[in-house]
Design an enzyme around this catalytic site. Sequence first.
Site, PDB file in Angstrom:
ATOM      1  N   HIS A 204      -6.771  -6.053  -0.925  1.00  0.00           N
ATOM      2  CA  HIS A 204      -5.691  -5.081  -0.794  1.00  0.00           C
ATOM      3  C   HIS A 204      -4.517  -5.742  -0.086  1.00  0.00           C
ATOM      4  CE1 HIS A 204      -3.941  -1.128  -0.655  1.00  0.00           C
ATOM      5  NE2 HIS A 204      -3.824  -1.160   0.654  1.00  0.00           N
TER       6      HIS A 204
ATOM      7  N   SER B   9       0.836  -1.194   0.000  1.00  0.00           N
ATOM      8  CA  SER B   9       0.000   0.000   0.000  1.00  0.00           C
ATOM      9  C   SER B   9       0.880   1.257   0.000  1.00  0.00           C
ATOM     10  CB  SER B   9      -0.944  -0.054   1.206  1.00  0.00           C
ATOM     11  OG  SER B   9      -1.942   0.915   1.126  1.00  0.00           O
TER      12      SER B   9
ATOM     13  N   ASP C 192      -8.696  -3.636  -6.762  1.00  0.00           N
ATOM     14  CA  ASP C 192      -8.281  -3.064  -5.480  1.00  0.00           C
ATOM     15  C   ASP C 192      -8.841  -1.648  -5.372  1.00  0.00           C
ATOM     16  OD1 ASP C 192      -6.957  -2.061  -3.230  1.00  0.00           O
ATOM     17  OD2 ASP C 192      -5.036  -2.970  -3.761  1.00  0.00           O
TER      18      ASP C 192
END
Length: 550
Positions: A493, A241, A464
């Site tokens: 994710h 991320s 995502d």
Amino acid sequence: MRAAALYSAAGSLLLTTLAAAPAGSAGAAPAVPGAPGFAELRGTAVAAARARAAGIGFGACSPADVPRAPSSLRCGTVSVPLDYAHPNGTQIKLTVSRTRATRKDPRGGKQRVPRQGALVYNPGGPGGSGMAFPLIGKVPQWKRIAAAYDLVGYAPRGVGRSAPLSCEDPKRFGTGPTAAPEHPSEAYKRQRIAQAKAYARGCAQRSGSRLRFYTSLNNARDLDVLRAALGENRLTFVGASYGTYFGALYASMFPTHVRRMVLDSAVNPAPEKIWYRSNLEQSAAFEERWADFKDWIARHDDVYKLGNTPAKVQRSYDTARKRLAGKAAGGKIGPGQLQNAFLTAGYYDDFWPGRAAALSAYLKGDPKPLVRLASPVTGTAAQAENGDAVYTAVECNDAPWPTDWKTWDRDNTRLARSAPFETWDNAWMNLPCAYWPAPRQQPLDVRTGPGELPPVLILAAERDAAAPYAGALEMNRRLAGSALVTERDAGTHGIGGGPNNCVNGHLDAYLLEGRVPGRRASCAPHPLPAAAPPVKKSQRGSVKGRAEGR
């Protein structure tokens, strides 16, 4: 929107580090005295040399760092400059955790697995801590990697005990019930503007002059100091991320210091996206993922009775939201808590059965499953407040943000017409950046040329929401020689080391053997979860106290 954390001789070294700086990389500061960024580049080399000489004194972990840590997990600290332009000035300490490579073949072979060094992990955020990451070596999907690598986690600057940031009293954080209007009134907007201004002031009051130094660029510099403290000449890194963003910054700033790098659920590194536009695109993507969830619920109407079409499921959700606005469930679950619980289902589809079951039970007159699921956890309020403070400081410091409310109002009102699920809540999360008291930076133009960087492995799920897929494509384009592995028609994710064996095969091949699958490869999606019926009142005693895990 802060992404959820996932399943992460001094003089000669100084000259060597400066000589290895990416002077030819687009967007990187040239190693020329007096040029912008040179002082910080030199400061990083000074700090790295000092850290290499000092090393890290690993010992028992504090419960504040990793609760109930096993003896195999060891913790320590590494000192980094608060301001890299003044490396001999104020120092802050980052907490670090490590498990040693097991050297054991998980398939039962008797030969010792060769150790390949340290693998450093960051779970994203900004504001996420990777201190518990080394424990993932016990998970079957990670055992081959844990055999070859020391697994290293750490708390980035501002997080946990690493020079922690705070912007408000944790006792006031995360309390409910709260509202979450999809189309807020002017009076509600004025209320949220006042809250954003107060929050920004609180960050400045609680952090003082230090506030400006919590940035992605400094996170990348800290990573190089950590590399040196671990005794590694080149870094092996897995970032998820937001961790993919400062991982990409690191690759641009220190390409010759990279050994292997995995960027899992890559965010869009284009300077114009950091961070205002990125959050607008994230809100649009969450609407698509919410549509996926509603479709799944509709296909299991025989279990949940929430509607056999996505439109009917939406009406059931709207009914619950209106009912909670009139009377909070358990005295603390309002529309805001409902929305947050269902937002997390946009990150991980294994949350879908529990959320659907709780909504179903609530609409049938039983609020207890929803209360258990959506209640703020008072015991972790300080940790959550700290995470939000770091998120806000880093994103606000990293780049210019619109300072005119009319811009925010125009863009989010327009977007909420087609993507109402998360648009305004995301805007309120980031609105303190409109009134931020610290100086803003200009984002680095992340980019590497052919041959400047070893191949980087990028992982992405096609649907995502927290890191929209266009960001992975852009990352692949900007990092020459990188390889992108896509999980098609999926939206989890953080996909590395998860339920998809195809993805994990690429991850293992890269980290263990250095192999990448060409510029692009794809994997079929992992199976969606099976529907789980709502727990009946008579069954509750057998599941009391069981928490839904990530």
